[in-house]
Design an enzyme around this catalytic site. Structure first.
Site, mmCIF file in Angstrom:
data_model
loop_
_atom_site.group_PDB
_atom_site.id
_atom_site.type_symbol
_atom_site.label_atom_id
_atom_site.label_comp_id
_atom_site.label_asym_id
_atom_site.label_seq_id
_atom_site.Cartn_x
_atom_site.Cartn_y
_atom_site.Cartn_z
ATOM 1 N N CYS A 141 0.817 -1.205 0.000
ATOM 2 C CA CYS A 141 0.000 0.000 0.000
ATOM 3 C C CYS A 141 0.852 1.257 0.000
ATOM 4 O O CYS A 141 0.340 2.355 -0.179
ATOM 5 C CB CYS A 141 -0.970 -0.005 1.169
ATOM 6 S SG CYS A 141 -2.490 -0.840 0.724
ATOM 7 N N LYS A 198 0.400 3.393 -2.930
ATOM 8 C CA LYS A 198 -0.775 4.247 -3.113
ATOM 9 C C LYS A 198 -0.350 5.693 -3.336
ATOM 10 O O LYS A 198 0.687 6.120 -2.846
ATOM 11 C CB LYS A 198 -1.620 4.224 -1.829
ATOM 12 C CG LYS A 198 -2.712 3.164 -1.840
ATOM 13 C CD LYS A 198 -3.651 3.408 -0.671
ATOM 14 C CE LYS A 198 -4.868 2.514 -0.756
ATOM 15 N NZ LYS A 198 -5.791 2.742 0.351
ATOM 16 N N ASP A 236 -15.119 2.592 1.976
ATOM 17 C CA ASP A 236 -14.303 1.496 1.478
ATOM 18 C C ASP A 236 -14.769 1.006 0.118
ATOM 19 O O ASP A 236 -13.974 0.498 -0.669
ATOM 20 C CB ASP A 236 -14.342 0.332 2.469
ATOM 21 C CG ASP A 236 -13.649 0.698 3.761
ATOM 22 O OD1 ASP A 236 -12.435 0.928 3.711
ATOM 23 O OD2 ASP A 236 -14.320 0.776 4.805
ATOM 24 N N ASP A 247 -8.976 -2.765 -5.951
ATOM 25 C CA ASP A 247 -7.723 -2.439 -5.289
ATOM 26 C C ASP A 247 -6.603 -3.140 -6.036
ATOM 27 O O ASP A 247 -6.694 -4.332 -6.314
ATOM 28 C CB ASP A 247 -7.752 -2.975 -3.846
ATOM 29 C CG ASP A 247 -7.535 -1.881 -2.832
ATOM 30 O OD1 ASP A 247 -6.720 -0.997 -3.100
ATOM 31 O OD2 ASP A 247 -8.189 -1.915 -1.773
ATOM 32 N N ASP A 254 -12.419 -4.735 1.455
ATOM 33 C CA ASP A 254 -13.294 -3.557 1.393
ATOM 34 C C ASP A 254 -14.776 -3.936 1.356
ATOM 35 O O ASP A 254 -15.626 -3.167 1.797
ATOM 36 C CB ASP A 254 -12.925 -2.681 0.194
ATOM 37 C CG ASP A 254 -11.725 -1.787 0.488
ATOM 38 O OD1 ASP A 254 -11.569 -1.393 1.666
ATOM 39 O OD2 ASP A 254 -10.954 -1.486 -0.437
ATOM 40 N N HIS A 302 -8.163 -8.880 -16.431
ATOM 41 C CA HIS A 302 -7.453 -8.138 -17.459
ATOM 42 C C HIS A 302 -5.978 -8.114 -17.109
ATOM 43 O O HIS A 302 -5.611 -7.944 -15.953
ATOM 44 C CB HIS A 302 -7.996 -6.707 -17.526
ATOM 45 C CG HIS A 302 -7.323 -5.875 -18.569
ATOM 46 N ND1 HIS A 302 -7.579 -6.035 -19.907
ATOM 47 C CD2 HIS A 302 -6.379 -4.910 -18.472
ATOM 48 C CE1 HIS A 302 -6.821 -5.177 -20.596
ATOM 49 N NE2 HIS A 302 -6.084 -4.492 -19.740
ATOM 50 N N ASP A 306 -11.569 -0.746 6.942
ATOM 51 C CA ASP A 306 -10.389 -1.587 7.129
ATOM 52 C C ASP A 306 -9.165 -0.673 7.082
ATOM 53 O O ASP A 306 -9.164 0.353 6.404
ATOM 54 C CB ASP A 306 -10.317 -2.718 6.086
ATOM 55 C CG ASP A 306 -10.329 -2.230 4.653
ATOM 56 O OD1 ASP A 306 -10.680 -1.048 4.418
ATOM 57 O OD2 ASP A 306 -9.981 -3.027 3.770
HETATM 58 CO CO CO Z 1 -10.719 -0.004 2.786
HETATM 59 CO CO CO Z 2 -9.296 0.069 -0.927
#
Ligand code: CO
Ligand code: CO
Length: 542
Positions: A67, A70, A100, A119, A142, A191, A278
């Protein structure tokens, strides 16, 4: 290469040369570096020599792991603020609320609503199958955080198809499919894209009853907060990347990241949670601050009750922290926070990015113990009550307390000679004196194991030159004659399992007059001191 392949290459290369650009990557000149170095023309469908799968480390194919990849929340808000608002009456939860997942009605009469999320991120572990599992657990999380039940998923994968064997991509996807099977759903499509960096994720569709979804707002006075997984994933992953973490930490976080939030979510519905999210890339405080602002409440948190992965306290004390900590800190308004008696390392942990983190939920105090009891019975030993909602407040506030600030005091930088002479305070510590940088060229830095009195600052190139001079000088015949020196070198090459050295020294010993018997005896000395694995190495080489 057969005639047909050669013809194909000639055509493609001809086009590239005429343009002066490589046709598969216009940024590269023609002939491209891969062609010059490996005699491979990827545009003509030729593949790079495959690495043995066991040697592939996924995190070497990413710039920022998990993450931490991000886009920072502050940048993201700015970018998204210019987009048109959602204007569709069927939408129950849209992107504006920062929830989320999105929620949409199927029709006016239907009792069920749809929950959608996607995500995608870069690997924070090296094993492809484990990465796939983590990507799946993170994506479906999520849906769980909204109180939904997953229905199905699509995979999205970015993969450097010319640099890595296809088996790696298959392993990533298999990990994801297996994990989602555990969640009770099938991956019904996906994909893929040829990408310089490995990335994977899932778009997940879930459902729930019309009024049953749980949002990142609605927490009430009297609620307590439960966190279902320990904190510290992003910090640990960063430490692993720079080789500063214990092996056990890697296993511990991989297991946590790949575990589903399924049971935590089912219990959350059973015990009437008022709000939930989360904890992922924006850190505990990033995600918590949204709920606090939206619910207009004050919360009081006991830092000492927050579960942490082992070793996280020490990493934070040594300032082994990913850059995302700063981005996350900037995204939370200071007025929202009251944690003056916390040590800096404690604050850093609270701003650390998490990947596939736990659920953070608000539920009535009288339900919390039952919730904890049941989730623990399911095997989750980390879930804990970390605080409570104390009062209503239009602005919202997070009050954080601790009795253990001293345990998180910064460690003094590792003694490294020159840095000692200018004792750095916590704030103005020069980055080159911090224990996280060791290969800096600045004259202030010296490797931790160098004696300060006699250390000479040199570049790797000058060190290599010095080593070569040394090698040349000890190789000269002296008290030991040339032939015997070469035989010693041969025995040492065998025991250190240096293939090229064995070849060179066998040849050199022969040149110096050594017989085949003498060479065999020298090699046998190496094998005698190195044991079975050296014997296998030498026999293979022969
Ligand atoms: Co979340
Ligand atoms: Co997310």
């Amino acid at each position: 290469m057969n005639a047909e392949q050669r013809k194909k290459r000639k055509t493609i290369m001809g086009r590239s040369i005429a343009l002066g650009h490589c046709v598969c990557d216009p940024r590269k000149p023609c002939p491209c570096p891969e062609f010059k170095e490996y005699d491979v023309c990827q545009c003509a469908g030729e593949s790079m020599p495959a690495k043995p799968i066991g040697e592939i480390k996924l995190t070497e194919y990413v710039r920022s792991a998990g993450c931490a990849s991000k886009i920072g929340k502050k940048d993201l808000n700015e970018i998204l603020s210019g987009l048109p608002e959602v204007n569709d009456r069927r939408v129950l939860v849209g992107s504006a609320s920062g929830d989320d997942a999105g929620v949409i009605k199927i029709s006016e009469t239907d009792d069920d609503v749809l929950i959608l999320t996607v995500d995608v991120f870069a690997p924070s572990v090296d094993d492809p199958y484990t990465f796939g599992q983590i990507a799946a657990a993170n994506s479906v999380s999520d849906i769980y955080a909204m109180g939904g039940k997953p229905l199905t998923a699509l995979s999205i994968i970015g993969f450097p198809v010319h640099d890595l064997p296809g088996q790696v991509m298959q392993d990533i996807l298999r990990g994801g499919i297996d994990k989602l099977d555990e969640a009770g759903i099938a991956v019904i499509g996906g994909h893929s894209i040829n990408d310089g960096e490995v990335k994977c994720g899932f778009a997940v569709l879930g459902t729930c009853k019309k009024d049953a979804y749980i949002r990142n707002t609605g927490a009430q006075v009297g609620d307590v907060m439960v966190l279902t997984k320990p904190l510290g994933i992003g910090i640990a992953a960063f430490a692993i990347q720079i080789d500063r973490a214990e092996k056990e930490v890697a296993d511990e976080i991989a297991e946590s990241m790949s575990s589903l939030n399924k049971i935590g979510a089912e219990l959350m519905l059973k015990y009437n949670a008022h709000a939930a999210t989360d904890v992922t890339g924006f850190s505990l405080l990033g995600h918590l601050s949204e709920i606090v602002k939206n619910s207009k409440i004050n919360v009081e948190i006991d830092f000492d009750s927050i579960p942490l992965f082992s070793g996280i306290a020490n990493l934070a004390r040594q300032e082994i922290l990913p850059g995302a900590v700063e981005r996350n800190r900037e995204a939370v308004p200071e007025e929202l926070l009251d944690f003056t008696n916390l040590a800096d390392a404690q604050k850093d942990i609270l701003f650390g990015p998490e990947t596939s983190g736990g659920l953070l939920l608000f539920l009535p105090e009288y339900e919390a113990e039952k919730y904890l009891c049941e989730i623990r019975k399911s095997g989750n030993k980390s879930a804990a009550i970390i605080g409570k909602v104390t009062e209503k407040n239009e602005e919202g506030k997070i009050i954080m307390k601790t009795k253990k600030a001293e345990e998180f005091a910064r460690l003094a930088p590792e003694s490294s000679g020159c840095c000692d002479s200018s004792p750095a305070t916590e704030e103005d510590q020069s980055p080159c004196c911090s224990p996280t940088t060791s290969d800096n060229e600045s004259s202030c830095c010296c490797p931790a194991d160098t004696n300060a009195d006699e250390h000479v600052v040199g570049t790797p190139a000058s060190a290599a030159n010095a080593f070569q001079t040394y090698m040349a000088s000890v190789n000269q015949p002296g008290a030991i004659n040339k032939k015997n020196k070469k035989l010693i070198a041969l025995a040492l090459s065998v025991v250190t399992k240096c293939g090229p050295c064995v070849k060179i020294n066998t040849h050199a010993a022969k040149e110096a007059g050594a017989s085949d018997e003498e060479i065999a005896e020298a090699a046998a000395m190496g094998i005698a001191f190195g044991g079975a694995s050296v014997a296998m190495f030498y026999n293979n080489l022969k």
